[in-house]
Design a protein around this motif. Structure first.
Motif, short mmCIF file in Angstrom:
data_model
loop_
_atom_site.label_atom_id
_atom_site.label_comp_id
_atom_site.label_asym_id
_atom_site.label_seq_id
_atom_site.Cartn_x
_atom_site.Cartn_y
_atom_site.Cartn_z
N LEU A 1 -6.28 -6.82 -0.76
CA LEU A 1 -6.30 -5.36 -0.85
C LEU A 1 -7.37 -4.93 -1.85
O LEU A 1 -7.35 -5.32 -3.01
N VAL A 2 -8.36 -4.15 -1.38
CA VAL A 2 -9.44 -3.78 -2.29
C VAL A 2 -9.50 -2.30 -2.58
O VAL A 2 -10.18 -1.87 -3.52
N HIS A 3 -8.79 -1.50 -1.79
CA HIS A 3 -8.96 -0.06 -1.98
C HIS A 3 -7.78 0.69 -1.39
O HIS A 3 -7.23 0.26 -0.38
N SER A 4 -7.38 1.80 -2.02
CA SER A 4 -6.37 2.64 -1.36
C SER A 4 -6.43 4.07 -1.84
O SER A 4 -6.85 4.35 -2.95
N VAL B 1 0.83 -1.20 0.00
CA VAL B 1 0.00 0.00 0.00
C VAL B 1 0.86 1.25 0.00
O VAL B 1 1.80 1.37 0.77
N THR C 1 -2.74 6.08 1.68
CA THR C 1 -3.67 5.70 2.73
C THR C 1 -4.86 6.65 2.74
O THR C 1 -4.76 7.75 2.22
#
Lengths: 79, 330
Positions: free
Chosen positions: A60-63, A48, A51
């Motif tokens: 991991l689905v979103h950042s 990642v 944030t």
């Protein structure tokens, strides 16, 4: 039970992300274990770079932003 | 076009509040109203437009681009991307680790991270509207130069020796061919999505910087109205050599982002402070801040932090001297 991690260095956006996920989970009646993860090592291990980021069941689905309501519902509803 | 903000300030201060244009309070308040209204209007419009254009640029793409580059180009591109990529200082640690675990040299990563706070769209807009294009261009060039030179130097002294061990290991792993580069698949953005991104971005940035604008312009206005005409010019106007390092040191404990400090720059320059001294002071305020350095401790050892700090202070001092020396030719 779904395990959801919110990755972030503790900035306001990360707190808001965790809050809205737990609120929506409660609304939908989905049981979820929401963990706030602040260590740099953890962020690195998921690759990642921006944030807040969201990891659902180790995926991991979103950042990079506070997720929208529809996205959160999607993660909670998926089988 | 920007004259309407002067008119607005004329009307508010001299008509509505009936203050005397020659009075200290009137002059300070005029400066405040004109700058705050101008900056707010510009910010709202321009952040939206810029965000619309760069909606598809993110740190992951920058990382993928930089990780394949030749070194010499890497420093330059690291600095360029540092200037244009949207990225909040609270993300500097994950960005640092993300770049490192993709095998990007520490110097190139730092060229990105050093340039980023110095140059961003808000800073450039403010400079353009308050100090004109020549100064803006100068500022951008100097900011990038500091980033590039800083990055080069860090690699020359092999700064990766002083990373925290887990970061150093990640760099090692990447060098031996196991680079970690996770990316969430992004689809091409529709116009609607671009608009949503730009709207969120505008609200987000604006809600973060408006108070800095008020503080910065407030300070600038106070300087403008209450510091006697000629005072700064008499004492510091000659660009005395010691005034530059003094300005840099003074800037360390003052922590502000570029948005807050630029209105102060405007006021200082109007009062006759030489350009080099002003630049040195402002860069030190923006880039050499303790809170950010404490954050970096998570990935760097004290030694590297100290080197980085000294490097920045030296760079700003040299920049100040050079520009004070060049002023007669500008």
């Amino acid at each position: 039970m779904r395990e959801i991690k919110v990755l972030g260095s503790g900035c306001t956006k990360c707190t808001k992300t965790a809050e809205s996920i737990s609120r929506i989970a409660a609304e939908l009646g989905v049981e979820a274990n929401i963990i706030k993860e602040t260590s740099p090592q953890a962020m690195m291990s998921y690759g990642v770079m921006s944030t807040p980021a969201v990891v659902v069941d180790e995926q991991l689905v979103h950042s990079g932003s506070i997720p929208h309501r529809e996205q959160i519902e999607g993660w909670l509803r998926q089988p | 076009m920007l004259g309407i903000f002067t008119d607005l300030a004329d009307w508010v201060v001299y008509q509505l509040l009936a203050l005397d244009a020659g009075s200290k309070l009137g002059s300070a308040l005029h400066f405040f109203v004109e700058d705050v209204s101008k900056i707010f209007a510009l910010l709202l419009v321009m952040i939206y437009v810029i965000a619309l254009l760069r909606a598809s640029l993110n740190v992951e793409k920058v990382r993928d681009y930089l990780s394949g580059r030749h070194r010499a180009l890497g420093y330059l591109m690291g600095s360029v991307f540092g200037a244009i990529t949207p990225f909040c200082s609270c993300s500097s640690i994950p960005v640092f680790l993300g770049f490192t675990s993709a095998g990007i040299p520490v110097g190139i990563t730092m060229a990105f991270l050093l340039t980023s706070p110095l140059i961003n769209e808000v800073a450039v807009l403010l400079l353009l509207s308050l100090l004109g294009w020549k100064f803006t261009l100068l500022y951008i060039l100097v900011g990038m130069l500091v980033g590039i030179a800083g990055g080069l130097l860090l690699d020359l002294i092999k700064a990766e020796r002083w990373l925290q061990s887990f970061a150093a290991e990640a760099l090692q792993r990447a060098r031996s061919g196991n680079a970690v580069t996770t990316t969430i698949d992004a689809e091409a953005l529709s116009l609607q999505q671009r608009h949503e991104f730009a709207r969120d971005e505008t609200l987000d940035i604006f809600s973060r910087v408006w108070k800095w604008v008020i503080i910065g312009v407030g300070l600038g206005a106070a300087l403008h109205g209450f510091v006697p005409e000629g005072w700064i010019e008499n004492y510091l106007g000659q660009g005395q050599w010691w005034s530059v390092p003094a300005a840099v040191v003074l800037g360390i404990p003052l922590y502000s982002n570029a948005t807050g400090v630029i209105p102060v720059m405007e006021s200082l320059i109007l009062k006759g402070l030489p350009i080099g001294t002003t630049l040195a002071f402002c860069m030190s305020t923006v880039a050499a801040s303790f809170p950010e350095f404490i954050l970096l401790k998570q990935v760097m050892q004290w030694r590297l932090l100290a080197i980085l700090f000294a490097l920045l202070l030296t760079a700003f001092t040299i920049v100040g001297w050079i520009f004070n020396g060049l002023t007669p030719f500008l």
